[in-house]
Design a protein around this motif. Structure first.
Motif, short mmCIF file in Angstrom:
data_model
loop_
_atom_site.label_atom_id
_atom_site.label_comp_id
_atom_site.label_asym_id
_atom_site.label_seq_id
_atom_site.Cartn_x
_atom_site.Cartn_y
_atom_site.Cartn_z
N HIS A 340 -13.83 131.72 70.15
CA HIS A 340 -13.41 132.81 69.27
C HIS A 340 -12.18 132.39 68.47
O HIS A 340 -11.60 131.33 68.69
CB HIS A 340 -13.17 134.10 70.06
CG HIS A 340 -12.14 133.98 71.15
ND1 HIS A 340 -10.80 133.86 70.88
CD2 HIS A 340 -12.26 133.99 72.51
CE1 HIS A 340 -10.14 133.80 72.03
NE2 HIS A 340 -10.99 133.86 73.03
N GLY A 341 -11.78 133.22 67.54
CA GLY A 341 -10.81 132.84 66.53
C GLY A 341 -9.36 133.08 66.85
O GLY A 341 -8.57 133.37 65.94
N ASP A 347 -3.97 136.48 65.17
CA ASP A 347 -5.43 136.43 65.10
C ASP A 347 -6.13 137.27 66.15
O ASP A 347 -7.35 137.15 66.33
CB ASP A 347 -5.91 134.98 65.25
CG ASP A 347 -5.49 134.10 64.09
OD1 ASP A 347 -5.31 134.64 62.98
OD2 ASP A 347 -5.35 132.88 64.29
N TYR A 348 -5.39 138.12 66.87
CA TYR A 348 -6.06 138.87 67.93
C TYR A 348 -7.15 139.78 67.40
O TYR A 348 -8.19 139.98 68.04
CB TYR A 348 -5.03 139.65 68.75
CG TYR A 348 -4.49 138.84 69.91
CD1 TYR A 348 -5.19 138.76 71.10
CD2 TYR A 348 -3.31 138.13 69.79
CE1 TYR A 348 -4.72 138.00 72.16
CE2 TYR A 348 -2.82 137.36 70.85
CZ TYR A 348 -3.54 137.30 72.03
OH TYR A 348 -3.08 136.53 73.08
N GLY A 349 -6.95 140.36 66.22
CA GLY A 349 -7.99 141.21 65.64
C GLY A 349 -9.25 140.43 65.35
O GLY A 349 -10.37 140.89 65.65
N HIS A 350 -9.09 139.22 64.77
CA HIS A 350 -10.27 138.38 64.49
C HIS A 350 -10.96 137.98 65.79
O HIS A 350 -12.20 137.99 65.88
CB HIS A 350 -9.85 137.14 63.71
CG HIS A 350 -9.22 137.43 62.39
ND1 HIS A 350 -9.86 138.14 61.40
CD2 HIS A 350 -8.01 137.09 61.89
CE1 HIS A 350 -9.08 138.24 60.34
NE2 HIS A 350 -7.93 137.62 60.61
N ALA A 351 -10.17 137.61 66.79
CA ALA A 351 -10.76 137.19 68.06
C ALA A 351 -11.52 138.35 68.71
O ALA A 351 -12.61 138.14 69.27
CB ALA A 351 -9.66 136.68 68.99
N ASP A 353 -13.04 140.76 67.22
CA ASP A 353 -14.31 140.90 66.50
C ASP A 353 -15.31 139.84 66.94
O ASP A 353 -16.51 140.12 67.10
CB ASP A 353 -14.08 140.80 64.99
CG ASP A 353 -13.31 141.99 64.44
OD1 ASP A 353 -13.25 143.03 65.10
OD2 ASP A 353 -12.76 141.86 63.32
N ASP A 354 -14.81 138.60 67.15
CA ASP A 354 -15.70 137.52 67.60
C ASP A 354 -16.28 137.82 68.97
O ASP A 354 -17.47 137.59 69.23
CB ASP A 354 -14.93 136.20 67.65
CG ASP A 354 -14.58 135.65 66.27
OD1 ASP A 354 -15.17 136.13 65.28
OD2 ASP A 354 -13.72 134.75 66.21
#
Length: 501
Positions: A340-341, A347-351, A353-354
């Motif tokens: 994950h990202g 980047d916690y929001g992107h992670a 979502d991943d």
């Protein structure tokens, strides 16, 4: 004789160094606590053009007027930005740069990038402001923790810090730092404040993960010290800080050695000898498949971080996660590993979502019983459990966490974010939680686990503790002991029990 140039962080000025300066002078050192333009008794000098370059020139002038042959320049928090800028202009005068609970800004980085106050970052980043926003007001008395932990600061001293704080000129935070590269060759010391979320062990772990930006920290000219206090050691532990600065000037401190030819800890073998099971890759997700007919429950393993995007192998190929995935598959469930990202603290929001996308993919697979899923979080990935604890779906049968971070560390700038498992657990209801805790956990992480357990006890959440005696963070590839093996078998058995119950 050594001259110390002391540069404080945002909203503050030279007064905060008073006790430290006195102790340094007692040792025979020359000391120059600096009040930058627009701060303290120079706040009236701030104008529309006051920016980072203004503060760099302030320090260049101080350096030029110091007669001592050796100058040790200390930057606290925001102060490291003008410190690096000035040292880059006068490298021949600088004996050592000290990062006092400060980051590692690079060329073209604005100070805003490292500001711990997330709300301030979001308000200023990429937006246009009128004249009224040219000066950023200091935080109220009860919100100084937005800039870092206030642990150890006496109440009357914190009140004085708030009373004497000055608005910060906006340009000092938004103007990019310009470095020629001359500063990169100077000896450096990092002073890490444990209660603010920093430690030597954390630095060594990040270096071991292969982040190329951190390889410079293995240079023998780079040293480290720890202080068991919050973000304001000049106010909480001035005597200890003065001693550390003197030792830093003498070239002492812990070195992060470059372990040439030694396999990084996270790439060593998994502690259990597990059967080889079929492994199938779908995008960023790997399915470790059992020898079984019909849909099977699944355990999704969520790695920690941040992990630099160029790190190889990626986490789903690390021996620990492959080992967990294969072990779960050997016991009849689908083991799921993923990348994950989470490449940086922002980047916690992107992670999240991943992870959600990976769960959707897994639940849709016909070989998976989509109504029986467990999520298992590790290390810095522990914060990603918050969404699932706050609103657990009916198909989520268990949440597990191993040596997790369960509340944002003070210097991560995530205090008001949704990623607070220690708060989210109050909404988890009867969701089973299996928490693996290592005895030799890093202090800054252990505090978050205790905060989580206190909250869980208050709301009577169903938490099962699995302790690893003498276990380290990342014990699966470090501690090949009988106790560590028992802990993995116990935790996996509990999670699978909840999936099948």
């Amino acid at each position: 004789m050594t001259a110390f140039v002391l540069v404080s962080g945002a909203h503050t000025d030279g007064w905060i160094w008073r006790e430290v300066a006195a102790r340094l002078r007692e040792s025979g050192s020359e000391v120059h606590p600096v009040t930058l333009t627009g701060m303290g008794d120079r706040r009236h000098l701030a104008g529309p053009d006051t920016d980072l370059e203004t503060h760099i020139q302030d320090l260049v002038q101080v350096i030029d007027h110091v007669d001592a042959p050796e100058v040790v320049i200390v930057g606290h928090c925001y102060g490291i930005h003008p410190v690096l800028g000035a040292a880059d202009r006068r490298p021949e005068r600088i004996a050592r740069i000290v990062h006092l609970d400060a980051g590692m800004p690079q060329d073209r980085d604005p100070a805003l990038k490292l500001v711990p106050d997330q709300a301030l970052r979001e308000r200023l980043h990429g937006s246009e402001h009128g004249d009224e926003d040219r000066r950023i007001p200091p935080p109220p008395l009860d919100e100084w923790q937005r800039w870092g932990s206030v642990a150890g600061v006496p109440a009357d001293v914190l009140a004085r810090l708030s009373r004497l704080a000055a608005p910060q000129p906006r340009g000092t935070l938004t103007q990019p730092l310009r470095l020629s590269g001359a500063v990169s060759g100077l000896p450096t010391t990092g002073v890490l404040c444990i209660a603010n979320g920093s430690s030597i062990a954390a630095v060594e772990a990040l270096v071991g993960l292969g982040d190329p930006r951190l390889q410079a920290l293995t240079d023998p000219r780079v040293s480290f010290f720890e202080l068991d206090t919050g973000h304001w050691p000049m106010l909480s532990t001035p005597g200890e800080l003065a001693e550390v600065l003197l030792r830093a000037a003498a070239g002492e401190g812990h070195r992060v050695a470059a372990k040439v030819g030694e396999q990084p800890a996270h790439l060593r073998p998994f502690l259990l000898d597990v059967p080889e099971m079929r492994r199938e890759r779908v995008g960023q997700v790997d399915l470790h498949l059992p020898d079984a007919d019909g849909p099977r429950p699944a355990v999704v393993f969520v790695h920690g971080g941040p992990v630099h995007p160029e790190a190889r192998p990626t986490p789903r190929d690390w021996p620990a996660f492959v080992g967990y995935g294969q072990y779960v598959a050997s016991r009849g469930a689908v083991g799921v590993t993923l990348d994950h990202g989470l490449h940086g603290l922002g980047d916690y929001g992107h992670a999240a979502d991943d992870v959600a996308a990976a769960v959707d993919l897994v639940r849709a697979d016909p070989r998976v019983d989509g109504e029986r899923i467990a999520l298992w979080f590790f290390s810095g990935g522990g914060l990603l459990s918050a969404d699932w604890l706050a609103a657990p779906p009916p198909w989520l049968r268990c949440v597990a966490a191993t040596y997790p971070v369960l509340a944002p560390l003070p210097n991560w700038g995530l205090g008001d974010s949704r990623f607070r498992p220690a708060a989210a657990v109050r909404a988890a209801g009867r969701l089973p939680i299996v928490l693996t805790r290592v005895e030799l956990e890093r202090a800054e992480i252990a505090v978050t686990v205790e905060e989580f357990l206190t909250a869980a006890e208050d709301c009577r959440a169903e938490v099962e503790l699995v302790d690893v005696p003498l276990g380290h963070h990342g014990f699966e590839t470090i501690d090949h002991t009988e106790q560590a093996q028992d802990a993995v078998e116990h935790a996996v058995g509990s999670v699978l029990g909840h999936l099948r119950g």
